[in-house]
Structures are given as structure tokens and as C-alpha cells.
Design an enzyme around this catalytic site. Structure first.
Site, PDB file in Angstrom:
ATOM      1  N   GLY A 205       1.340  -1.157   0.398  1.00 28.27           N
ATOM      2  CA  GLY A 205       0.103  -0.356   0.026  1.00 28.27           C
ATOM      3  C   GLY A 205       1.445   1.095  -0.405  1.00 28.27           C
ATOM      4  O   GLY A 205       1.910   1.107   0.616  1.00 28.27           O
ATOM      5  N   GLY A 208       2.540   5.389   4.316  1.00 32.62           N
ATOM      6  CA  GLY A 208       1.050   6.100   5.969  1.00 32.62           C
ATOM      7  C   GLY A 208       0.367   5.708   5.794  1.00 32.62           C
ATOM      8  O   GLY A 208      -1.193   6.006   6.486  1.00 32.62           O
ATOM      9  N   GLY A 210      -0.736   3.224   6.748  1.00 33.93           N
ATOM     10  CA  GLY A 210      -0.831   2.165   8.254  1.00 33.93           C
ATOM     11  C   GLY A 210       0.195   0.909   8.225  1.00 33.93           C
ATOM     12  O   GLY A 210      -0.371  -0.113   8.874  1.00 33.93           O
ATOM     13  N   LYS A 211       0.521   0.080   7.405  1.00 35.45           N
ATOM     14  CA  LYS A 211       1.174  -1.146   7.298  1.00 35.45           C
ATOM     15  C   LYS A 211       1.977  -0.972   8.228  1.00 35.45           C
ATOM     16  O   LYS A 211       1.901  -2.315   8.859  1.00 35.45           O
ATOM     17  CB  LYS A 211       2.697  -1.012   5.699  1.00 35.45           C
ATOM     18  CG  LYS A 211       1.664  -0.786   5.246  1.00 35.45           C
ATOM     19  CD  LYS A 211       2.508  -0.562   3.588  1.00 35.45           C
ATOM     20  CE  LYS A 211       3.635  -0.121   3.389  1.00 35.45           C
ATOM     21  NZ  LYS A 211       2.744   1.750   2.879  1.00 35.45           N
ATOM     22  N   THR A 212       3.111  -0.778   8.911  1.00 32.46           N
ATOM     23  CA  THR A 212       3.854  -0.689   9.810  1.00 32.46           C
ATOM     24  C   THR A 212       2.946  -0.847  11.216  1.00 32.46           C
ATOM     25  O   THR A 212       2.902  -1.634  11.597  1.00 32.46           O
ATOM     26  CB  THR A 212       5.042  -0.102   9.637  1.00 32.46           C
ATOM     27  OG1 THR A 212       5.949   0.853   8.678  1.00 32.46           O
ATOM     28  CG2 THR A 212       5.640   0.214  10.626  1.00 32.46           C
ATOM     29  N   GLU A 428      -5.764  34.175  -9.407  1.00 29.94           N
ATOM     30  CA  GLU A 428      -6.819  33.540  -8.990  1.00 29.94           C
ATOM     31  C   GLU A 428      -8.131  33.788  -8.941  1.00 29.94           C
ATOM     32  O   GLU A 428      -8.630  33.090  -8.866  1.00 29.94           O
ATOM     33  CB  GLU A 428      -6.664  34.032  -7.395  1.00 29.94           C
ATOM     34  CG  GLU A 428      -4.882  33.392  -7.005  1.00 29.94           C
ATOM     35  CD  GLU A 428      -5.009  31.883  -7.461  1.00 29.94           C
ATOM     36  OE1 GLU A 428      -5.664  31.245  -7.222  1.00 29.94           O
ATOM     37  OE2 GLU A 428      -3.621  31.527  -7.416  1.00 29.94           O
ATOM     38  N   HIS A 431      -9.184  32.124 -12.055  1.00 29.35           N
ATOM     39  CA  HIS A 431     -10.578  30.502 -11.571  1.00 29.35           C
ATOM     40  C   HIS A 431     -11.000  31.128 -10.905  1.00 29.35           C
ATOM     41  O   HIS A 431     -11.898  30.079 -11.201  1.00 29.35           O
ATOM     42  CB  HIS A 431      -8.817  30.349 -10.563  1.00 29.35           C
ATOM     43  CG  HIS A 431      -7.727  29.259 -11.539  1.00 29.35           C
ATOM     44  ND1 HIS A 431      -7.101  29.025 -11.890  1.00 29.35           N
ATOM     45  CD2 HIS A 431      -6.120  29.807 -11.128  1.00 29.35           C
ATOM     46  CE1 HIS A 431      -6.676  28.915 -12.844  1.00 29.35           C
ATOM     47  NE2 HIS A 431      -5.451  29.402 -11.439  1.00 29.35           N
ATOM     48  N   ASP A 503      -0.225  25.486 -13.529  1.00 29.74           N
ATOM     49  CA  ASP A 503      -1.611  24.427 -14.279  1.00 29.74           C
ATOM     50  C   ASP A 503      -1.826  24.377 -15.716  1.00 29.74           C
ATOM     51  O   ASP A 503      -2.486  23.251 -15.911  1.00 29.74           O
ATOM     52  CB  ASP A 503      -1.938  26.259 -14.206  1.00 29.74           C
ATOM     53  CG  ASP A 503      -2.365  27.002 -13.443  1.00 29.74           C
ATOM     54  OD1 ASP A 503      -2.590  26.487 -11.740  1.00 29.74           O
ATOM     55  OD2 ASP A 503      -2.496  28.257 -12.965  1.00 29.74           O
TER      56      ASP A 503
HETATM   57  P1  ADP Z   1       3.298   3.169   6.820  1.00 29.85           P
HETATM   58  O1  ADP Z   1       4.013   2.364   7.123  1.00 29.85           O
HETATM   59  O2  ADP Z   1       2.523   2.116   5.390  1.00 29.85           O
HETATM   60  O3  ADP Z   1       4.202   4.052   5.447  1.00 29.85           O
HETATM   61  P2  ADP Z   1       3.175   4.083   9.529  1.00 29.85           P
HETATM   62  O4  ADP Z   1       2.106   2.472  10.059  1.00 29.85           O
HETATM   63  O5  ADP Z   1       4.411   3.620   9.773  1.00 29.85           O
HETATM   64  O6  ADP Z   1       2.069   3.817   8.248  1.00 29.85           O
HETATM   65  O7  ADP Z   1       1.725   5.144   9.586  1.00 29.85           O
HETATM   66  C1  ADP Z   1       1.814   6.123  10.088  1.00 29.85           C
HETATM   67  C2  ADP Z   1       1.453   6.602  10.653  1.00 29.85           C
HETATM   68  O8  ADP Z   1       0.330   7.240  10.716  1.00 29.85           O
HETATM   69  C3  ADP Z   1       0.978   5.422  12.480  1.00 29.85           C
HETATM   70  O9  ADP Z   1       2.133   5.790  12.883  1.00 29.85           O
HETATM   71  C4  ADP Z   1      -0.345   6.009  12.643  1.00 29.85           C
HETATM   72  O10 ADP Z   1       0.006   7.122  14.048  1.00 29.85           O
HETATM   73  C5  ADP Z   1      -0.779   6.983  11.922  1.00 29.85           C
HETATM   74  N1  ADP Z   1      -1.998   5.902  10.980  1.00 29.85           N
HETATM   75  C6  ADP Z   1      -2.066   5.398   9.943  1.00 29.85           C
HETATM   76  N2  ADP Z   1      -2.789   4.172   9.215  1.00 29.85           N
HETATM   77  C7  ADP Z   1      -3.378   4.638  10.684  1.00 29.85           C
HETATM   78  C8  ADP Z   1      -5.022   3.926  10.841  1.00 29.85           C
HETATM   79  N3  ADP Z   1      -6.050   3.249  10.240  1.00 29.85           N
HETATM   80  N4  ADP Z   1      -5.778   4.215  12.096  1.00 29.85           N
HETATM   81  C9  ADP Z   1      -4.933   4.676  12.989  1.00 29.85           C
HETATM   82  N5  ADP Z   1      -3.481   5.366  12.209  1.00 29.85           N
HETATM   83  C10 ADP Z   1      -2.892   5.582  11.449  1.00 29.85           C
HETATM   84 ZN    ZN Z   2      -2.883  29.181 -11.275  1.00 28.25          ZN
HETATM   85 MG    MG Z   3       5.977   2.006   7.984  1.00 31.34          MG
END
Ligand code: ADP
Ligand code: ZN
Ligand code: MG
Length: 628
Positions: A205, A208, A210-212, A428, A431, A503
Site C-alpha cells: 500500500g 502512510g 498504516g502498514k507498520t 486567482e 480561476h 496550471d
Molecule cells: P506505513 O508504514 O504504511 O508507511 P505507518 O504504519 O508508519 O504507515 O503509519 C504512520 C502513522 O500514521 C501511524 O503511526 C499512525 O499514527 C497513523 N496511521 C496510519 N494509518 C492509520 C490507521 N488506519 N489508523 C490509525 N492510525 C493510522
Molecule cells: Zn493558477
Molecule cells: Mg512504514
């Protein structure tokens, strides 16, 4: 290293002050005149001496006139005897007051000793600390085959335990991982059934999502140890180190028993082999091979589970994805509106929230935000509230943080010159005006010429719904709005600034997409070009041209046609409403930011009809326009 420098300076300063002090001491000794024994004898004979204090072999003399002097007697001989030997009559001696002091010869010895040895001692201490630090450094350098895995969970940091409760949205992924959790909790149940438990789970995915977090939650939920290491940590200068680390990591986990081995950023080591520039057997490949070997070495009743995360599954070596390795793949998507609300709720936990907080509204306005973005947003809002000395976080802070996360902080320090400001204002205003006059376009929520991040100004629009499907007329309206800034500048000043760069890029890309992907041009419903695309990442990796030169020329012509038409549309609207444009621009120059209400007032009732957002249902903002 900083520590070391501090220590060195400290020791040097100490030495300096000490040597200074010793110098002073010595000088104070030297102030007293040194008198020879024969001189003393003469002085006694002349009755000049009032008192002699003996301590050890040192003699302190007090003369009748009050001055003091210093002398030494012969060793192993009483003073009176020495004096008599020097020709002093015993009678004269008896006139002198003689006092023996407790011999402080210890000090007499110690003084010079200290002055010699203390600096030496200090020096050796100093070198010792230096050496010790150098040695630990070297030890660390030589010990790199030890995996620098971090241990969380069961034996790690119990307070940092994360469970599924801390992960919002991602329900499908959690559902799939429940099986793993159950196995780790109760391996016997599964082993008795003769079931083969997946050894490797690959989380895929964008950044950010939430994989970790999810991997840690699995460990927390099952209450087992969690060994985490990042793929990039395997890649070191020395060949073989990465492989050594892998071996160590898996062995440590085996000793612990039930555990999760988490390899973050698997793509850093797991890239397709044989594609390296530095030849066939580079470090990365050895590391990858070792991972494969370790995973193959799992016994049937092994209770270690390997999890890995990547946002580039397309470049992984196919060997990693074979059965018995990472055969369980779980895709994590960016959260939808409900998911966003839940994530916001989780991150608002434990923060003082005002009563006017409406997380649903925040979720509506943040399409495309990842979990990490949302966490960041809530944190920004808290910082914001604290900076304003508020006791609670209000909705206002949350909404303002959206823009901050989206566009970067307001650049108050960036002061536009009068001319720049005029350009930005007309740009702006163009736009905004075109957006509000095209029924297919989304309503304007905010117009501003306050620089934000890389943009010198921006116009925020509010998509009426979060939609998956868009129509051709909407795309055409979007292109016209994109070109409106350019047209407004041209109309007002007769020339164009660099403000329209972004743009134009966006409009051109959009036009190309209409032609090549959506079949919305006169070239007909054909898909041109084959894209290596990651559907769930929305990223294009590369494009393969599958059409002839002739078609390529036709596509270019179509692009030009789309852009031209968009510009004409924008120009027409702006020419017709030139007065409104001037008024909007003047207001912008004066106020710098116009919110929705005021904008609609300026535009007048006539147009606000079509620009009215649909009642509730997924209102969102989206940055449509960025000026560089
Ligand atoms: P990835 O490893 O996918 O890049 P992370 O697991 O490191 O992302 O996520 C970073 C932070 O974002 C987490 O520490 C958490 O605070 C927040 N976060 C991401 N996904 C979620 C989720 N589904 N629920 C709650 N917090 C989340
Ligand atoms: Zn513009
Ligand atoms: Mg990560």
C-alpha cells in the site's frame, strides 16, 4: 562525538586551572627570603632573630623587625647543634624562641608529588576515556552482523503495545490477519489439523496507510515478540553484512519462539535480482538470498511469522512471492470518508476537544489523505491551539490544519511586491470566477494570494461528492478553470507570468489522459499506450508506446485543440465579466483571502445558485490550483 568534545574541553580547562593554582602556590612560597644556615648563625649572633619555627628540616624565621624568612637545617642534626657548629654561642641560642611544629613533611612531600602526578593522572584518565569510547565505537563497527532489530511487544515495551483497536479503517486487512493472530495465540490447534500456516505476509500500500502500524498490531494482539527491521538497514557498505544480519534476526526470533519478524521497506532488498548495476552478486542480492534461505528453513511447526511491507510490490523479486514465502498478500488502501473519520477519532483520543468539533466535516474535506496525514493533521491542530494559548482544540484549528498539511505552512515572510500581488490577484480571481460560472465545475470555497508552501496563491474548490466517475464535460470545465489564471493575466496585463506554469502542466496532462485513456477525443474510444501502472497506488511507473508515429502526431494535435478550447472558454467568461474580475482582484489585493460567503456576495446571487454545494453528503476540498 559531541560528548567527547565536551569532555576534552572540560579536562583541558581543569588542567589549566590546576596548573595556574600550583603556580600561585609556588610563588607564595618563594616570596619568603631564603636564608643560608651560616647567615642564620650570624643573625642569631647579632640578636636579630626573634623566633624560629622548625617543621621537619624547614625553618621559618621571624626577625625582630617583623620580617619573615625561610631556611633549612642540616638533616639528622638538631638545630642547636648545627648552630653551635656554625659558631653561635649557646647563650645566644637560648635568647631565640624556638618552636617545633608538628612535622608537616607529608605536605612538603605531597605538594611537589601532587603537582607532578595530578596532571599525569588527569591526562591518563582523559586518554582512558578517549580510548574507551574509540573502542566501543570500533566494537559497534565490527559488530554489524548483529541485526539491529527492535523488539516490541511481549518482552519489548509493554506500554507501547499496539492492538487492532489502535488501527482504524483497514477492516478487511484486519479480518485477514485475524487468522495469523489466532495461530500465534494457539499454534497447536492449527498444527493438529495439519494445516499449513502462511509463513510470510506481505502488506502492500502507499506510504502512510498504516502498514507498520498494522504489523505491530498483529504482534500486540497475539501478545508475541515483534522484531522489526527496515530493508534499508540491511544494505550496508560491506558485502555479507546484510546476509549476516538476516541470519541473526531469524535466529534470535527462533530463540524467542512465537514471534513476528517484520521487514519494513522490503523493496529495498527485495528488488528483482540480476538487475543491479554493480554486477550480479551484490550485497543486496546476498541479503535477499539469505531471506529466502531462512524462510525455506522454517519447520512445519515453526511459530515465527514473517511480515513485510512495501509500497513497490511491482519491483519485488518473483521468488519472494512464491508459495511458502510471502504467499499471503494484503493490500491496504487509502481510507475512505468513514475510515478517515475513524482514524481522526483515534488520534483525537486523549486530546482536549472543544464541543464544536465535528470530525465528520474534517473527514469530508480530506479525500486522499493517508492515515499518517490525518495523524499529522490532528497534531498540527493541537500545536496550533497551544500556540494560541487555548485550552482546547476547536474545529477551526482542525480545518486550518487541513490546509497546512495540504499546502504547507503559510509563508508570511514571503512578501509579494505590488506587481507580484496584482498578478497573483488577477490570476486567482480568474480561476475563481471561471469556476463559479461553469455549472460543471465545483464551487469555490476559498480564494487566497497568501503564499503557502510552493504556491504563491490558491483557489480551493469543494467537490460536491467524492466520486469515482467523472464526465467529459466536467473534465472540460476543469481544464477551462486551470487555464483561467493564465487568461486573466493575459487580459489584464497583456503578458503572462511564470505563475501559470503548474496550471499548464496539469491541464496538458489532463488533456492527454482524455485522449489516451478515456477515449474522449475525436480519435475515438481507443486506449493508446500501455502503462505499467499500480492500480491501488495510482502511480504510473512507465509507459510503453503502442501506437505509430502518425497517431502520436494526432494525439499532440488533439491536446492542442483541448487546451485551445479551454482557453477560449475561460477567456469568454472573463471578458463577459471583466468588471467582476476587477472587483474580485481588487478585493484580493486588499484582503488577500476571500472566504466562500464573501466570494458569493461579490459574485452576486445569480451565479451562487449553481455554485451551491449539495446538502451535506461528502463535501470535500481539493487543491485545484497551485501557482509556483
Ligand atoms: P506505513 O508504514 O504504511 O508507511 P505507518 O504504519 O508508519 O504507515 O503509519 C504512520 C502513522 O500514521 C501511524 O503511526 C499512525 O499514527 C497513523 N496511521 C496510519 N494509518 C492509520 C490507521 N488506519 N489508523 C490509525 N492510525 C493510522
Ligand atoms: Zn493558477
Ligand atoms: Mg512504514
Amino acid at each position: 562525538m559531541r560528548n567527547l568534545i565536551k569532555k576534552t574541553i572540560f579536562v583541558l580547562l581543569l588542567l589549566l586551572t590546576l596548573s595556574f593554582a600550583f603556580n600561585l602556590l609556588e610563588q607564595s612560597f618563594e616570596k619568603e627570603k631564603e636564608v643560608s644556615l651560616t647567615q642564620l648563625a650570624t643573625d642569631i649572633n647579632q640578636e636579630k632573630i626573634q623566633k624560629i619555627s622548625i617543621s621537619g628540616n624547614e625553618l621559618s624565621l621571624l626577625y625582630q623587625e617583623g620580617t619573615r624568612a625561610h631556611s633549612r637545617k642540616e638533616e639528622d642534626l638538631a638545630l642547636s647543634q648545627s648552630l653551635i657548629n656554625c659558631g653561635v654561642s649557646p647563650e645566644k641560642i637560648s635568647r631565640v624562641e624556638i618552636e617545633t611544629k608538628e612535622s608537616n613533611s607529608l605536605w612538603i612531600w605531597l605538594g611537589p608529588l601532587i603537582s607532578i602526578f595530578l596532571p599525569l593522572l588527569l591526562f591518563s584518565f582523559f586518554f582512558w576515556t578517549l580510548l574507551r569510547q574509540a573502542r566501543t565505537g570500533a566494537m559497534q563497527a565490527f559488530d554489524f552482523t548483529k541485526a539491529r532489530a527492535r523488539l516490541f511487544g511481549a518482552e519489548g515495551h509493554p506500554k507501547e503495545k499496539i492492538t487492532f483497536k489502535d488501527v482504524a479503517a483497514l477492516d478487511e486487512a484486519k479480518e485477514e490477519l485475524k487468522e495469523i493472530v489466532d495461530f500465534l495465540k494457539n499454534p497447536k490447534k492449527y498444527l493438529q489439523m495439519g494445516a499449513r500456516i502462511p509463513r510470510g505476509v506481505l502488506l502492500m500500500g502507499p506510504a502512510g496507510v498504516g502498514k507498520t502500524l498494522l504489523a505491530r498490531a498483529v504482534a500486540g494482539e497475539a501478545n508475541v515478540s515483534f522484531f522489526s527491521i527496515s530493508g534499508s538497514e540491511f544494505v550496508e557498505m560491506f558485502v555479507g553484512v546484510g546476509a549476516g544480519r538476516v541470519r541473526d534476526l531469524f535466529a534470535t526470533a527462533k530463540r524467542v519462539g512465537r514471534s513476528i519478524i517484520f521487514i519494513d521497506e522490503l523493496d529495498a532488498v527485495g528488488r528483482v535480482r540480476g538487475a543491479g548495476i554493480g554486477g550480479g552478486h551484490d550485497e543486496r542480492e546476498q541479503t535477499l538470498n539469505q531471506i529466502l534461505v531462512e524462510m525455506d528453513g522454517f519447520e512445519r511447526d515453526d511459530t515465527r511469522i514473517v511480515m513485510a511491507a512495501t509500497n513497490r510490490p511491482d519491483i519485488l523479486d518473483p521468488a519472494l512471492l512464491r508459495p511458502g514465502r510471502f504467499d499471503r498478500k494484503i493490500v491496504l488502501d487509502l481510507p475512505d470518508i468513514k475510515g478517515r473519520e475513524k482514524i481522526l477519532k483515534i488520534h483525537c483520543r486523549g486530546k482536549p476537544l472543544a464541543l464544536d468539533i465535528n470530525l465528520r466535516e474534517v473527514a469530508e474535506r480530506t479525500p486522499g489523505f493517508s492515515g499518517a496525514d490525518l495523524a499529522n493533521l490532528v497534531n498540527e491542530a493541537a500545536l496550533f491551539a497551544a500556540r494560541k494559548n487555548k485550552r482546547q482544540i476547536f474545529q477551526k484549528e482542525l480545518l486550518e490544519s487541513i490546509e497546512k498539511v495540504l499546502l504547507g505552512p503559510e509563508r508570511k515572510s514571503h512578501i509579494l511586491s505590488k506587481k507580484e500581488k496584482e498578478f497573483a490577484a488577477y490570476h486567482e480571481a480568474g480561476h475563481a470566477l471561471v469556476a463559479s460560472h461553469l455549472p460543471e465545475s465545483e464551487p469555490v470555497r476559498k480564494v487566497s494570494i497568501v503564499a503557502r508552501g510552493a504556491a504563491a496563491g490558491y483557489t480551493l474548490k469543494m467537490p460536491r461528492e467524492e466520486r469515482q466517475i467523472k464526465t467529459k464535460s466536467e473534465f472540460l470545465a476543469e481544464m477551462a478553470v486551470l487555464l483561467a489564471g493564465f487568461s486573466a493575466e493575459k487580459m489584464r496585463f497583456g503578458e503572462i507570468s511564470t505563475g501559470a506554469t503548474n496550471d499548464l502542466k496539469q491541464a496538458t496532462e489532463l488533456a492527454r489522459k482524455l485522449i489516451k485513456e478515456y477515449g474522449m477525443s475525436s480519435l475515438g474510444p481507443i486506449a493508446f499506450g500501455k502503462k505499467e501502472e499500480l492500480v491501488f497506488l495510482g502511480k504510473e511507473i512507465s509507459e510503453q508506446r503502442t501506437y505509430s508515429e502518425i497517431v502520436a502526431a494526432q494525439i499532440d494535435k488533439e491536446v492542442a485543440k483541448f487546451i485551445n478550447e479551454a482557453q477560449k472558454t475561460a477567456q469568454k467568461i472573463l471578458t463577459k465579466r471583466r468588471k467582476l474580475l476587477d472587483r474580485l482582484a481588487t478585493t484580493l489585493i486588499e484582503k488577500e483571502t476571500i472566504e466562500k460567503e464573501e466570494f458569493e456576495k461579490i459574485i452576486g446571487e445569480e451565479k451562487s445558485e449553481s455554485a451551491k454545494p449539495l446538502p451535506q453528503k461528502a463535501r470535500t476540498i481539493k487543491v485545484k490550483v497551485k501557482r509556483l
